[in-house]
Design a protein around this motif. Structure first.
Motif, PDB file in Angstrom:
ATOM      1  N   GLN A 163      -9.256  -2.633 -12.047  1.00  0.00           N
ATOM      2  CA  GLN A 163      -8.170  -3.525 -12.448  1.00  0.00           C
ATOM      3  C   GLN A 163      -7.594  -4.205 -11.214  1.00  0.00           C
ATOM      4  OE1 GLN A 163      -5.336  -1.248 -14.782  1.00  0.00           O
ATOM      5  NE2 GLN A 163      -6.312  -1.971 -16.646  1.00  0.00           N
ATOM      6  N   MET A 164      -7.536  -5.516 -11.263  1.00  0.00           N
ATOM      7  CA  MET A 164      -6.953  -6.306 -10.188  1.00  0.00           C
ATOM      8  C   MET A 164      -5.555  -6.750 -10.640  1.00  0.00           C
ATOM      9  SD  MET A 164      -9.550  -6.376  -8.134  1.00  0.00           S
ATOM     10  CE  MET A 164      -9.094  -7.599  -6.941  1.00  0.00           C
ATOM     11  N   VAL A 165      -4.581  -6.622  -9.765  1.00  0.00           N
ATOM     12  CA  VAL A 165      -3.221  -7.063 -10.086  1.00  0.00           C
ATOM     13  C   VAL A 165      -3.142  -8.573  -9.855  1.00  0.00           C
ATOM     14  CG1 VAL A 165      -0.783  -6.857  -9.510  1.00  0.00           C
ATOM     15  CG2 VAL A 165      -2.238  -4.829  -9.462  1.00  0.00           C
ATOM     16  N   PHE A 166      -2.809  -9.300 -10.926  1.00  0.00           N
ATOM     17  CA  PHE A 166      -2.704 -10.756 -10.835  1.00  0.00           C
ATOM     18  C   PHE A 166      -1.270 -11.228 -10.699  1.00  0.00           C
ATOM     19  CE2 PHE A 166      -6.267 -13.723 -11.614  1.00  0.00           C
ATOM     20  CZ  PHE A 166      -7.281 -12.843 -11.308  1.00  0.00           C
ATOM     21  N   GLY A 167      -0.328 -10.388 -11.077  1.00  0.00           N
ATOM     22  CA  GLY A 167       1.064 -10.809 -10.973  1.00  0.00           C
ATOM     23  C   GLY A 167       1.989  -9.813 -11.629  1.00  0.00           C
ATOM     24  N   VAL A 168       3.254 -10.128 -11.518  1.00  0.00           N
ATOM     25  CA  VAL A 168       4.302  -9.358 -12.182  1.00  0.00           C
ATOM     26  C   VAL A 168       5.069 -10.373 -13.018  1.00  0.00           C
ATOM     27  CG1 VAL A 168       6.363  -7.950 -11.862  1.00  0.00           C
ATOM     28  CG2 VAL A 168       4.457  -7.731 -10.267  1.00  0.00           C
ATOM     29  N   SER A 214      -8.067   1.925  -3.347  1.00  0.00           N
ATOM     30  CA  SER A 214      -9.087   1.981  -4.402  1.00  0.00           C
ATOM     31  C   SER A 214      -8.816   0.980  -5.525  1.00  0.00           C
ATOM     32  CB  SER A 214      -9.129   3.390  -4.995  1.00  0.00           C
ATOM     33  OG  SER A 214      -7.909   3.658  -5.678  1.00  0.00           O
ATOM     34  N   GLY A 215      -7.608   0.434  -5.551  1.00  0.00           N
ATOM     35  CA  GLY A 215      -7.231  -0.492  -6.616  1.00  0.00           C
ATOM     36  C   GLY A 215      -6.367   0.150  -7.685  1.00  0.00           C
ATOM     37  N   LEU A 275       0.856  -1.182   0.000  1.00  0.00           N
ATOM     38  CA  LEU A 275       0.000   0.000   0.000  1.00  0.00           C
ATOM     39  C   LEU A 275       0.896   1.239   0.000  1.00  0.00           C
ATOM     40  CD1 LEU A 275      -2.729  -1.145   2.548  1.00  0.00           C
ATOM     41  CD2 LEU A 275      -2.957  -0.938   0.076  1.00  0.00           C
ATOM     42  N   PRO A 276       0.402   2.367  -0.496  1.00  0.00           N
ATOM     43  CA  PRO A 276       1.241   3.563  -0.654  1.00  0.00           C
ATOM     44  C   PRO A 276       1.831   4.113   0.638  1.00  0.00           C
ATOM     45  CG  PRO A 276      -0.986   3.951  -1.509  1.00  0.00           C
ATOM     46  CD  PRO A 276      -0.942   2.546  -1.022  1.00  0.00           C
ATOM     47  N   GLU A 277       1.186   3.849   1.774  1.00  0.00           N
ATOM     48  CA  GLU A 277       1.689   4.412   3.035  1.00  0.00           C
ATOM     49  C   GLU A 277       2.812   3.592   3.661  1.00  0.00           C
ATOM     50  OE1 GLU A 277      -2.038   1.988   4.101  1.00  0.00           O
ATOM     51  OE2 GLU A 277      -1.504   3.429   2.546  1.00  0.00           O
ATOM     52  N   VAL A 278       3.148   2.432   3.094  1.00  0.00           N
ATOM     53  CA  VAL A 278       4.251   1.618   3.629  1.00  0.00           C
ATOM     54  C   VAL A 278       5.544   2.432   3.521  1.00  0.00           C
ATOM     55  CG1 VAL A 278       5.626  -0.484   3.269  1.00  0.00           C
ATOM     56  CG2 VAL A 278       3.142  -0.563   3.053  1.00  0.00           C
ATOM     57  N   SER A 279       6.338   2.442   4.583  1.00  0.00           N
ATOM     58  CA  SER A 279       7.593   3.206   4.569  1.00  0.00           C
ATOM     59  C   SER A 279       8.654   2.468   3.748  1.00  0.00           C
ATOM     60  CB  SER A 279       8.112   3.408   5.992  1.00  0.00           C
ATOM     61  OG  SER A 279       8.557   2.165   6.529  1.00  0.00           O
ATOM     62  N   CYS A 280       9.656   3.210   3.313  1.00  0.00           N
ATOM     63  CA  CYS A 280      10.769   2.604   2.570  1.00  0.00           C
ATOM     64  C   CYS A 280      11.438   1.521   3.419  1.00  0.00           C
ATOM     65  CB  CYS A 280      11.781   3.672   2.159  1.00  0.00           C
ATOM     66  SG  CYS A 280      11.175   4.784   0.870  1.00  0.00           S
ATOM     67  N   GLN A 281      11.634   1.814   4.701  1.00  0.00           N
ATOM     68  CA  GLN A 281      12.250   0.852   5.629  1.00  0.00           C
ATOM     69  C   GLN A 281      11.439  -0.437   5.674  1.00  0.00           C
ATOM     70  OE1 GLN A 281      15.070   1.069   7.810  1.00  0.00           O
ATOM     71  NE2 GLN A 281      14.636  -1.072   8.257  1.00  0.00           N
TER      72      GLN A 281
END
Length: 165
Positions: A144-149, A68-69, A42-48
């Motif tokens: 859009q759902m992320v299924f993988g990289v 929101s996805g 999630l965007p709020e996760v810190s770099c650490q």
């Protein structure tokens, strides 16, 4: 110019494919790669915390996706460490400060040929699937759902394991 570049046209969905002598795997769908579910930050996760999570789980990269996805981009272990060590980001900063926002998306129904064209220029593609969702008032929207990289290594592994020479 781009309109004369067939690979750009394929990557951006303007041409299906133009290769006359396609390899056996060219028209196989991306879903056949059997990718494992991605680790999503999630965007709020810190770099650490992102560094700790990626190292602990054995990942080199992870998509950053808002509640929101909305796919905000990719964070990689090496880029995060480099940014922090260079002083461009702090350990306490959110991962959005070090996210790659230039990325390609590909659908589960797209061909490995299209994926191959994307991977000629990009290190990875985010595999997505569109899903219709409904609000409480009955209005619908596509999410859009992320299924993988997927990376070139994933494609090469699939081709070499299933080679039909």
């Amino acid at each position: 110019s781009k309109f004369l570049n067939d690979k750009w046209m394929i990557k951006n969905g303007f041409l299906n494919d133009v290769q006359e002598h396609k390899p056996w795997w060219w028209n196989i769908k991306v879903q056949k790669l059997n990718l494992s579910a991605p680790l999503i930050l999630l965007p709020e996760v810190s770099c650490q915390k992102a560094i700790e999570i990626l190292q602990e789980k054995g990942y080199d990269q992870a998509p950053v996706v808002a509640e929101s996805g909305l796919i905000l981009g990719m964070v990689t272990l090496s880029n995060t460490l480099t940014s922090v060590l260079a002083g461009n980001a702090e350990f306490s900063d959110p991962v959005t400060k070090v996210v790659y926002d230039q990325f390609s998306k590909i659908g589960l129904e797209d061909s490995l040929g299209k994926l191959s064209c994307i991977l000629e220029n990009d290190h990875f593609a985010i595999v997505v699937h569109e899903q219709m969702q409904f609000n409480g008032n009955g209005s619908s929207f596509m999410k859009q759902m992320v299924f993988g990289v997927v990376t070139a290594t994933d494609l090469l592994t699939f081709v070499s394991r299933n080679d039909k020479k």
